[in-house]
Scaffold this motif. Sequence first.
Motif, PDB file in Angstrom:
ATOM      1  N   ASN A 145       0.907  -1.320   0.087  1.00 15.40           N
ATOM      2  CA  ASN A 145      -0.086  -0.160  -0.005  1.00 15.40           C
ATOM      3  C   ASN A 145       0.843   1.190   0.079  1.00 15.40           C
ATOM      4  O   ASN A 145       1.223   1.595   0.933  1.00 15.40           O
ATOM      5  N   ARG A 146       1.324   1.793  -1.048  1.00 11.41           N
ATOM      6  CA  ARG A 146       2.291   2.879  -1.254  1.00 11.41           C
ATOM      7  C   ARG A 146       1.769   4.115  -1.032  1.00 11.41           C
ATOM      8  O   ARG A 146       2.576   5.242  -1.117  1.00 11.41           O
ATOM      9  N   ARG A 147       0.566   4.335  -0.590  1.00  8.29           N
ATOM     10  CA  ARG A 147      -0.013   5.441   0.153  1.00  8.29           C
ATOM     11  C   ARG A 147       0.696   5.678   1.590  1.00  8.29           C
ATOM     12  O   ARG A 147       0.536   6.562   2.121  1.00  8.29           O
ATOM     13  N   ARG A 148       0.889   4.189   2.094  1.00 10.23           N
ATOM     14  CA  ARG A 148       0.982   4.287   3.731  1.00 10.23           C
ATOM     15  C   ARG A 148       2.658   4.615   3.869  1.00 10.23           C
ATOM     16  O   ARG A 148       3.489   3.871   3.532  1.00 10.23           O
ATOM     17  N   ILE A 149       2.840   5.658   4.622  1.00  5.19           N
ATOM     18  CA  ILE A 149       4.247   6.163   4.911  1.00  5.19           C
ATOM     19  C   ILE A 149       4.407   6.400   6.571  1.00  5.19           C
ATOM     20  O   ILE A 149       3.641   7.035   7.192  1.00  5.19           O
ATOM     21  N   MET A 150       5.555   5.721   6.920  1.00  2.00           N
ATOM     22  CA  MET A 150       5.904   5.848   8.478  1.00  2.00           C
ATOM     23  C   MET A 150       7.368   6.630   8.347  1.00  2.00           C
ATOM     24  O   MET A 150       8.193   6.685   7.465  1.00  2.00           O
ATOM     25  N   VAL A 151       7.445   7.401   9.713  1.00  2.00           N
ATOM     26  CA  VAL A 151       8.708   7.952   9.788  1.00  2.00           C
ATOM     27  C   VAL A 151       9.053   7.714  11.253  1.00  2.00           C
ATOM     28  O   VAL A 151       8.207   7.545  12.070  1.00  2.00           O
ATOM     29  N   CYS A 152      10.369   7.052  11.434  1.00  2.00           N
ATOM     30  CA  CYS A 152      10.785   6.646  12.844  1.00  2.00           C
ATOM     31  C   CYS A 152      12.125   6.858  13.053  1.00  2.00           C
ATOM     32  O   CYS A 152      13.059   7.091  12.279  1.00  2.00           O
ATOM     33  N   ASN A 153      12.394   7.143  14.424  1.00  2.00           N
ATOM     34  CA  ASN A 153      13.726   7.051  15.044  1.00  2.00           C
ATOM     35  C   ASN A 153      13.974   5.511  15.347  1.00  2.00           C
ATOM     36  O   ASN A 153      13.541   5.234  16.623  1.00  2.00           O
ATOM     37  N   PRO A 154      14.871   4.635  14.812  1.00  2.00           N
ATOM     38  CA  PRO A 154      15.026   3.272  15.253  1.00  2.00           C
ATOM     39  C   PRO A 154      15.573   3.088  16.740  1.00  2.00           C
ATOM     40  O   PRO A 154      15.474   2.099  17.113  1.00  2.00           O
TER      41      PRO A 154
END
Length: 407
Positions: A145-154
Amino acid sequence: MLAMGSEEWELYPSYIGSQVMEYRPISEDSDDDWNGEVAVSLDAVLPDDLLEKVLSFLPVASIIRSGSVCKRWHEIVHAQRQTWSKMVPQKPWYFMFTCSEEAVSGFAYDPSLRKWYGFDFPCIEKSNWSTSSSAGLVCLMDSENRRRIMVCNPITKDWKRLLDAPGGKTADYSALAFSVDRNSHKYTVAIARSNQVPTEYYQWEFTIHLYESVTGNWVTPFTGVLLGWRGGDECVICDGVLYYLVYSTGVLVSNNEHRHCLVMYDLAARPNHTSLMSMAIPVPCALTCGRLMNLSERLVLVGGIGKQDRPGIIKGIGIWELHNKEWREVARMPHKFFQGFGEFDDVFASCGADDLIYIQSYGSPALLTFEINQKLWKWSVKSPVSKRFPLQLFTGFSFEPRLDIAS
């Protein structure tokens, strides 16, 4: 600590759930084995700001472990992120995992201490996610689902999901790029999508979508058509410009021309009507594959060099840097390292940051590093990831470990 032949690796300590130990005060009535002397802990007289300064010189893994020493150290390690804004720059880590349908977990390689850590990556549910990293944050796009975007600090496990990206759940080709401002921590996400125009094999619709953390919204500043070229899954933001690797469809390109090309889009000017191919930069040689990366605002290409008579067959790996729209060769992988991959694929994983490049074959957990400033090739410590069956695939990506930045 577990022994693996001559190599060793440690389990990665939890940043959030670190065990806290407290010092017990020495009672005046305690057994006098001290012969009248009073033991004074240096920690007791060291001010918080100096302790923070001392810890900031450590590798990030050591800083995290120090939070288990005592309650005071735990509070300092977990203090406001501004505490670590001036910590010593960290070399990028490499997160390696094997492709599977299960939740993503793998091992992270720390080049400073030359150790691997067992690592559960936050918010990735499967291994088929596109990734891009910058200044301590990692951006991820769900391939299903290429609308689904995440941003994280691993490192801190902080993450959030962005508003759904425009352009639909699927596309023939999608590429993800991510850039973080090191001072303000504002970030930009770029998605380049390419879809074949129905019934027109040599025409491909090309669209760029941008997300700014300041506004929290998506915009679509560019839509155009590529003639004789299609998009791919390789792009990067470098010094305010989006670079995108495109591929020839084989229709409008002669046999003497290369099958890859680099197009550019200025993210500050954001022109609406421009011919991207008119400003395209040819790749330096016939490539079997190309990997783009931003090394301290220097655009670097790592590519598989194709044979002259059979360009689809790899004969080596080269590294180039872009200077004023011209490629300068930085290095070629020495033959002894190239052979070390065994049956080397025509395509491979490669990424990096700062001055460090990682290269990994999809068919092997062996990891090779290249320090671009010193031009030094080196194998990593043996990976704890093991190959269990002949067709098992491995992949990975790099990220900078930081404690002072959030999504």
